[in-house]
Design a protein around this motif. Structure first.
Motif, PDB file in Angstrom:
ATOM      1  N   GLU A  10       0.812  -1.217   0.000  1.00  0.00           N
ATOM      2  CA  GLU A  10       0.000   0.000   0.000  1.00  0.00           C
ATOM      3  C   GLU A  10       0.849   1.273   0.000  1.00  0.00           C
ATOM      4  O   GLU A  10       0.552   2.214  -0.728  1.00  0.00           O
ATOM      5  N   ASP A  11       1.911   1.313   0.810  1.00  0.00           N
ATOM      6  CA  ASP A  11       2.729   2.528   0.885  1.00  0.00           C
ATOM      7  C   ASP A  11       3.433   2.792  -0.440  1.00  0.00           C
ATOM      8  O   ASP A  11       3.579   3.939  -0.863  1.00  0.00           O
ATOM      9  N   PHE A  12       3.839   1.740  -1.143  1.00  0.00           N
ATOM     10  CA  PHE A  12       4.468   1.906  -2.452  1.00  0.00           C
ATOM     11  C   PHE A  12       3.462   2.471  -3.452  1.00  0.00           C
ATOM     12  O   PHE A  12       3.776   3.398  -4.200  1.00  0.00           O
ATOM     13  N   VAL A  16       3.699   6.065  -5.504  1.00  0.00           N
ATOM     14  CA  VAL A  16       3.642   6.113  -6.965  1.00  0.00           C
ATOM     15  C   VAL A  16       2.522   7.038  -7.422  1.00  0.00           C
ATOM     16  O   VAL A  16       2.704   7.841  -8.340  1.00  0.00           O
ATOM     17  N   SER A  17       1.379   6.977  -6.788  1.00  0.00           N
ATOM     18  CA  SER A  17       0.270   7.843  -7.192  1.00  0.00           C
ATOM     19  C   SER A  17       0.581   9.309  -6.882  1.00  0.00           C
ATOM     20  O   SER A  17       0.260  10.189  -7.672  1.00  0.00           O
ATOM     21  N   LYS A  18       1.226   9.580  -5.752  1.00  0.00           N
ATOM     22  CA  LYS A  18       1.605  10.952  -5.415  1.00  0.00           C
ATOM     23  C   LYS A  18       2.666  11.464  -6.374  1.00  0.00           C
ATOM     24  O   LYS A  18       2.664  12.628  -6.751  1.00  0.00           O
ATOM     25  N   LEU A  19       3.581  10.584  -6.764  1.00  0.00           N
ATOM     26  CA  LEU A  19       4.630  10.968  -7.709  1.00  0.00           C
ATOM     27  C   LEU A  19       4.028  11.378  -9.041  1.00  0.00           C
ATOM     28  O   LEU A  19       4.427  12.379  -9.627  1.00  0.00           O
ATOM     29  N   ALA A  20       3.049  10.638  -9.499  1.00  0.00           N
ATOM     30  CA  ALA A  20       2.406  10.963 -10.770  1.00  0.00           C
ATOM     31  C   ALA A  20       1.726  12.328 -10.714  1.00  0.00           C
ATOM     32  O   ALA A  20       1.759  13.081 -11.688  1.00  0.00           O
ATOM     33  N   GLU A  21       1.149  12.670  -9.561  1.00  0.00           N
ATOM     34  CA  GLU A  21       0.481  13.960  -9.413  1.00  0.00           C
ATOM     35  C   GLU A  21       1.478  15.119  -9.385  1.00  0.00           C
ATOM     36  O   GLU A  21       1.158  16.229  -9.799  1.00  0.00           O
ATOM     37  N   LYS A  22       2.679  14.868  -8.892  1.00  0.00           N
ATOM     38  CA  LYS A  22       3.654  15.938  -8.704  1.00  0.00           C
ATOM     39  C   LYS A  22       4.747  15.964  -9.757  1.00  0.00           C
ATOM     40  O   LYS A  22       5.715  16.707  -9.630  1.00  0.00           O
ATOM     41  N   THR A  23       4.611  15.188 -10.809  1.00  0.00           N
ATOM     42  CA  THR A  23       5.637  15.114 -11.843  1.00  0.00           C
ATOM     43  C   THR A  23       5.946  16.481 -12.440  1.00  0.00           C
ATOM     44  O   THR A  23       7.104  16.825 -12.655  1.00  0.00           O
ATOM     45  N   VAL A 140      11.602  12.432  -4.539  1.00  0.00           N
ATOM     46  CA  VAL A 140      10.787  11.224  -4.346  1.00  0.00           C
ATOM     47  C   VAL A 140      10.704  10.881  -2.869  1.00  0.00           C
ATOM     48  O   VAL A 140       9.632  10.515  -2.366  1.00  0.00           O
ATOM     49  N   ASP A 141      11.808  11.006  -2.154  1.00  0.00           N
ATOM     50  CA  ASP A 141      11.808  10.712  -0.715  1.00  0.00           C
ATOM     51  C   ASP A 141      10.953  11.702   0.071  1.00  0.00           C
ATOM     52  O   ASP A 141      10.424  11.377   1.121  1.00  0.00           O
ATOM     53  N   GLY A 142      10.809  12.914  -0.452  1.00  0.00           N
ATOM     54  CA  GLY A 142      10.018  13.932   0.222  1.00  0.00           C
ATOM     55  C   GLY A 142       8.524  13.745   0.071  1.00  0.00           C
ATOM     56  O   GLY A 142       7.726  14.480   0.668  1.00  0.00           O
ATOM     57  N   ILE A 143       8.127  12.794  -0.721  1.00  0.00           N
ATOM     58  CA  ILE A 143       6.684  12.568  -0.960  1.00  0.00           C
ATOM     59  C   ILE A 143       6.106  11.764   0.191  1.00  0.00           C
ATOM     60  O   ILE A 143       6.637  10.875   0.708  1.00  0.00           O
TER      61      ILE A 143
END
Length: 143
Positions: A10-12, A16-23, A140-143
């Motif tokens: 779940e955390d992964f 990934v979903s947050k990364l896609a939003e903040k690309t 990425v680590d800051g997400i």
């Protein structure tokens, strides 16, 4: 036919979903960080070649060096992100900084070339890539 189902942690999946939003926020930061590495190297090389190996005293005003800069990261018409290192225009004397830089890089009749862009590009490539990898990992680590 066999069927396999793999469940991601779940955390992964959340990351990934947050990364896609903040690309669109992350990519410009990463590119500008890498661009600054290359810009510093170009400035060093430009300073080293201006006025070197001339028969007469250099007439450099420093305007070419001051006009060198980095553009903000933007998407091009193909949808790819990029930053550009270049010279602001025009000069105070009405001439073109790009023209003067081109003459310096490639020479002209009676003036040997003094390359500064190509060596800076090749020498800063690995450092630029490493800097961008580090910045991306920080983001990425800051997400």
């Amino acid at each position: 036919m066999a069927k396999a189902e793999i469940k991601m942690p779940e955390d992964f999946m959340l990351k990934v979903s947050k990364l896609a939003e903040k690309t669109d926020m992350i990519i410009p930061k990463v590119l500008e960080e890498g661009g600054n590495v290359v810009l510093d190297k170009v400035k060093d090389h430009l300073s080293a070649v201006i006025g070197s190996g001339t028969k007469e005293k250099s007439r450099s005003t420093g305007e070419l060096e001051r006009s060198l800069g980095l553009s903000p990261a933007m998407q091009n018409r193909d949808g790819n992100w990029d930053v550009k290192i270049g010279f602001a225009e025009p000069r105070s004397d009405g001439d073109s900084n790009a023209k003067i830089a081109n003459i310096l890089e490639y020479g002209r009749s009676g003036q040997p070339p003094k390359p500064f862009l190509k060596p800076a590009k090749s020498q800063s490539k690995n450092a630029c890539i490493e800097t961008m990898k580090t910045k991306l990992q920080e983001e990425v680590d800051g997400i």
